[in-house]
Design an enzyme around this catalytic site. Structure first.
Site, mmCIF file in Angstrom:
data_model
loop_
_atom_site.group_PDB
_atom_site.id
_atom_site.type_symbol
_atom_site.label_atom_id
_atom_site.label_comp_id
_atom_site.label_asym_id
_atom_site.label_seq_id
_atom_site.Cartn_x
_atom_site.Cartn_y
_atom_site.Cartn_z
ATOM 1 N N GLU A 48 0.810 -1.218 0.000
ATOM 2 C CA GLU A 48 0.000 0.000 0.000
ATOM 3 C C GLU A 48 0.848 1.275 0.000
ATOM 4 O OE1 GLU A 48 -3.171 0.510 -0.354
ATOM 5 O OE2 GLU A 48 -3.781 -1.569 -0.433
ATOM 6 N N ASN A 59 -7.245 9.292 -5.475
ATOM 7 C CA ASN A 59 -7.877 8.278 -6.321
ATOM 8 C C ASN A 59 -8.661 8.926 -7.454
ATOM 9 O OD1 ASN A 59 -7.206 5.894 -4.619
ATOM 10 N ND2 ASN A 59 -8.470 6.993 -3.147
ATOM 11 N N ASP A 61 -11.717 8.759 -8.118
ATOM 12 C CA ASP A 61 -13.023 9.299 -7.711
ATOM 13 C C ASP A 61 -12.914 10.570 -6.870
ATOM 14 O OD1 ASP A 61 -12.165 8.406 -5.266
ATOM 15 O OD2 ASP A 61 -13.848 7.033 -4.911
ATOM 16 N N SER A 63 -11.382 10.863 -3.981
ATOM 17 C CA SER A 63 -11.069 10.577 -2.583
ATOM 18 C C SER A 63 -9.562 10.404 -2.432
ATOM 19 C CB SER A 63 -11.800 9.319 -2.109
ATOM 20 O OG SER A 63 -11.308 8.170 -2.776
ATOM 21 N N ASP A 65 -6.229 8.387 -0.190
ATOM 22 C CA ASP A 65 -5.790 7.304 0.682
ATOM 23 C C ASP A 65 -4.685 7.821 1.583
ATOM 24 O OD1 ASP A 65 -7.523 5.548 -0.571
ATOM 25 O OD2 ASP A 65 -6.017 4.887 -2.010
ATOM 26 N N ASN A 72 -8.843 4.897 3.120
ATOM 27 C CA ASN A 72 -9.558 5.758 2.176
ATOM 28 C C ASN A 72 -10.503 6.760 2.833
ATOM 29 O OD1 ASN A 72 -12.238 5.920 0.228
ATOM 30 N ND2 ASN A 72 -10.307 6.139 -0.842
#
Ligand code: NAG
Length: 120
Positions: A48, A59, A61, A63, A65, A72
């Site tokens: 990750e 991301n 969309d 959002s 992380d 998220n």
């Protein structure tokens, strides 16, 4: 030379050493938590974030992380800049803390849900 090595040290400050991370995760009882071994958790953190405690990634969309486990903002925390369910009722910035405590507590909640580590 010392200035250069100092600058290198600062730029790498966000990277946690694998053994230090293992120690921190073990201390917070992640070894065996919900059936996942310490190795599973180390592997998750590596994939990750590459062990980068302060990693933030946007991301598609909109959002973001956050942190060592790339938790998220759409679901788990509030970053005040994208829509969030804020299930964890936590400021996303706390997931970047060098103590790792918020990330670990949040990861425990996520992995306890249906699907376990497949939530990542
Ligand atoms: C860690 O993540 C931060 C934020 O995403 C980034 O600025 C930094 O360069 C990363 N550190 C390394 C060593 O990759």
């Amino acid at each position: 030379v010392s200035l250069v090595s100092c600058l290198i040290a600062v730029s790498q400050a966000s990277i946690i050493n694998r053994c230090d991370l293992a120690r921190a995760l073990h201390k917070e009882d992640l070894d065996g938590f919900e059936g996942y071994s310490l190795n599973d958790w180390l592997c998750l953190a590596f994939v990750e974030s590459n062990f980068n405690i302060s990693k933030v990634n946007e991301n598609a969309d909109g959002s973001f992380d956050y942190g060592i486990f790339q938790i998220n903002s759409h679901y788990w925390c509030n970053d005040y800049r994208s829509h969030s369910e804020n299930i964890y009722h936590e400021d996303c910035q706390d997931l970047l803390s060098p103590s790792l405590l918020s990330s670990i507590i949040c990861a425990k909640k996520i992995v306890s849900g249906a699907g376990g580590m497949k939530n990542w």
